[in-house]
Design an enzyme around this catalytic site. Structure first.
Site, PDB file in Angstrom:
ATOM      1  N   GLU A 270       0.845  -1.195   0.000  1.00 60.75           N
ATOM      2  CA  GLU A 270       0.000   0.000   0.000  1.00 60.75           C
ATOM      3  C   GLU A 270       0.884   1.250   0.000  1.00 60.75           C
ATOM      4  O   GLU A 270       1.816   1.367   0.785  1.00 60.75           O
ATOM      5  CB  GLU A 270      -0.877  -0.017   1.261  1.00 60.75           C
ATOM      6  CG  GLU A 270      -1.674   1.242   1.501  1.00 60.75           C
ATOM      7  CD  GLU A 270      -2.302   1.268   2.878  1.00 60.75           C
ATOM      8  OE1 GLU A 270      -3.297   2.003   3.046  1.00 60.75           O
ATOM      9  OE2 GLU A 270      -1.809   0.568   3.775  1.00 60.75           O
ATOM     10  N   LYS A 328      -9.331   1.770  -2.338  1.00 60.83           N
ATOM     11  CA  LYS A 328      -9.594   1.291  -0.982  1.00 60.83           C
ATOM     12  C   LYS A 328     -10.994   1.708  -0.530  1.00 60.83           C
ATOM     13  O   LYS A 328     -11.370   2.878  -0.622  1.00 60.83           O
ATOM     14  CB  LYS A 328      -8.535   1.846  -0.022  1.00 60.83           C
ATOM     15  CG  LYS A 328      -8.603   1.290   1.397  1.00 60.83           C
ATOM     16  CD  LYS A 328      -7.430   1.817   2.213  1.00 60.83           C
ATOM     17  CE  LYS A 328      -7.434   1.236   3.618  1.00 60.83           C
ATOM     18  NZ  LYS A 328      -6.285   1.742   4.418  1.00 60.83           N
ATOM     19  N   CYS A 379      -4.917  -2.979   3.147  1.00 61.99           N
ATOM     20  CA  CYS A 379      -4.716  -2.764   4.580  1.00 61.99           C
ATOM     21  C   CYS A 379      -5.927  -3.156   5.424  1.00 61.99           C
ATOM     22  O   CYS A 379      -6.254  -4.332   5.553  1.00 61.99           O
ATOM     23  CB  CYS A 379      -4.319  -1.306   4.827  1.00 61.99           C
ATOM     24  SG  CYS A 379      -3.596  -1.023   6.472  1.00 61.99           S
TER      25      CYS A 379
END
Length: 501
Positions: A270, A328, A379
């Site tokens: 990320e 995300k 994440c």
């Protein structure tokens, strides 16, 4: 104190301690306290809150690792205040599940029907966890106490997701609590509850063992060689010119070495290159992609217009074009967006890595690659099984998990890896993890960690995985168990009340 300590024992089941066996007894003391305190809602709520604080506060204490944030320009004392607020808030948010469960138990469960009480207690906890998992803030379901070491039980997740594991833990604890409650007045009944608890525990493991031993289809034409780069860029320098240069050099060198070693694609963490795409095109990394012609899954920022951006994973082809982008979906509160922005915005706006607003992605994204559809996660999303399930259901053949856990204590990377193990098993997919400072890894569909990096080191690794299209019951049907339990509990409750009427 008993409730608090038993909650802390439950927390010991989580990684890296991973004393998973404690989870099968740690709720029983709270269950006993609730049953022996009938009609005292305030007292029951206090007991439940204490248990929730013990579990969530201890399991999530790693969040204090965000302090100090002086590298972001936040004063030391203000940084301590933010870290403390984060710990208190996330602990109480999780403890609210247990508190509501305790109140529900004392108001809904009949003392005269212990089996129905166990059913209602199990259904209620599963329902509350399912409700919380739909919100923006979720991490520590009791199901993840079994990861990474109890792989047999984790395979129950293939049936109905993490709720299957949660239900198994609850029903065993409920039987143990009932065994204790009958100890003084009926030893034979106690023995029955103990036998039932033991039989269930063994039966759950045997079912998981059967799923664990099912062979995987690993055909040569589905093989894929993927390289992983762990850049190891400390957050203290990540957003500085020194950090940018180190990132560009590290990821360029790693990409070239993996491409020369036969990788068909390379995965980065990320925010590996924390720039916009136009800025990435001016780096040596982009030049290396044009030279080597190997696909790169690059963590970077994607422009969303109007002074906004998304935290993205980009599929960059050998021609230097973006084939697909995954934005995300689940943003980290305070770190990536500001809740109650009207009130807190001016105070903590400096936590944003860019002078812009981060925008979440849509929940129905499709991540196409030259090798077929992939399941992408960035994440924090590892805690949300429904994100992985949706992408597997629409054809995702392997999992790409990109993360940056550098701003937390070493406990957090261990728990993050444990969550990805659960997602790999639930979807029955090979999983590749690229994490800035570790743990990066490769996980097979049965949850075995094939390779695991060391923390805070620069590492590259190349692995062969296999693309799979099989669908587990959970992928096909979702969490069917929780509504089934709630319906059964509701029918049992109203039937009992009707008969009493």
């Amino acid at each position: 104190m008993l409730a608090l300590v038993s909650g802390m024992c439950m927390a010991l089941g989580t990684a890296p301690t991973s004393a998973w066996f404690l989870a099968w007894i740690a709720i029983a003391p709270l269950w006993v306290l609730i049953v022996t305190t009938p009609k005292q809602i305030k007292t029951v709520a206090f007991y439940s809150l204490a248990w929730g604080i013990g579990y969530h506060g201890f399991a999530l204490f790693w969040i204090t690792g965000v302090h100090p944030m002086t590298w972001l320009g936040v004063p030391w004392l203000a940084s301590l205040g933010i870290a403390t607020f984060c710990l208190v808030f996330i602990t109480l948010w999780g403890a609210a599940i247990v508190t509501m469960w305790g109140i529900g138990m004392v108001t809904l469960t009949p003392l005269t029907n212990p089996p129905l009480r166990i059913l209602i207690g199990t259904a209620l906890w599963c329902g509350l966890e399912g409700l919380w998992s739909q919100g923006p803030l979720f991490w520590s379901s009791i199901s993840y106490t079994q990861s990474p070491n109890n792989l047999f039980i984790l395979h129950l997740g293939q049936l109905s997701g993490p709720s299957t594991i949660t239900a198994a833990i609850l029903i065993v604890n409920g039987c143990l609590a009932q065994a204790y409650l009958t100890w003084r007045r009926d030893r034979r009944l106690t023995a029955r509850y103990l036998s039932f608890a033991g039989s269930l525990l063994l039966g759950f493991h045997l079912i998981g063992w059967g799923l664990y031993n099912r062979p995987l289809a690993q055909l040569p034409n589905t093989a894929l060689r993927v390289g992983i780069i762990q850049g190891n860029i400390p957050n203290e320098i990540k957003l500085s010119p020194t950090g940018w240069q180190k990132a560009i050099e590290g990821y360029t060198t790693g990409y070239q070495a993996l491409a020369d070693s036969g990788a068909q694609a390379v995965l980065t963490p990320e925010g590996a290159l924390p720039f916009s795409w136009e800025e990435v095109k001016n780096t040596s990394f982009y030049a290396a992609v044009l030279e080597k012609k190997v696909v790169a899954w690059l963590g970077a920022f994607a422009d969303r217009g109007s002074n906004s951006y998304s935290n993205a994973l980009l599929t960059v082809t050998g021609s230097g074009e973006i084939l697909s982008r995954y934005d995300k979906v689940k943003l980290v509160p305070l770190g990536e967006y500001i809740p109650f922005k009207e009130v807190l915005g001016g105070l903590i706006n400096r936590l944003s890595p860019l002078q812009a607003t981060q925008i979440p992605g849509a929940e129905n994204q499709v991540f196409d690659t030259p090798f077929g559809k992939a399941i992408a996660a960035i994440c924090y999303e590892s805690a949300f099984s429904q994100i992985f399930r949706y992408q597997a259901a629409i054809g995702g053949e392997f999992i790409l998990s990109a993360s940056n856990d550098a701003h937390y204590s070493p406990t957090m990377p261990a728990q993050h890896h444990a969550l990805d193990i659960m997602r790999a098993i639930e979807t029955q997919r090979w999983t590749l993890r690229a994490v800035n400072t570790g743990y990066s890894g490769v996980i097979d569909p049965h949850g075995k960690t094939v390779w695991l990096s060391q923390l805070k080191t620069y590492q590259t690794h190349i692995a062969t995985i296999f693309r799979l299209t099989t669908q587990t019951l959970y992928v096909r049907w979702g969490d069917w168990l929780t509504p089934s339990l709630l319906i059964a509990a509701g029918v049992g409750y109203f039937s009992l009340r009707f008969r009493a009427f």
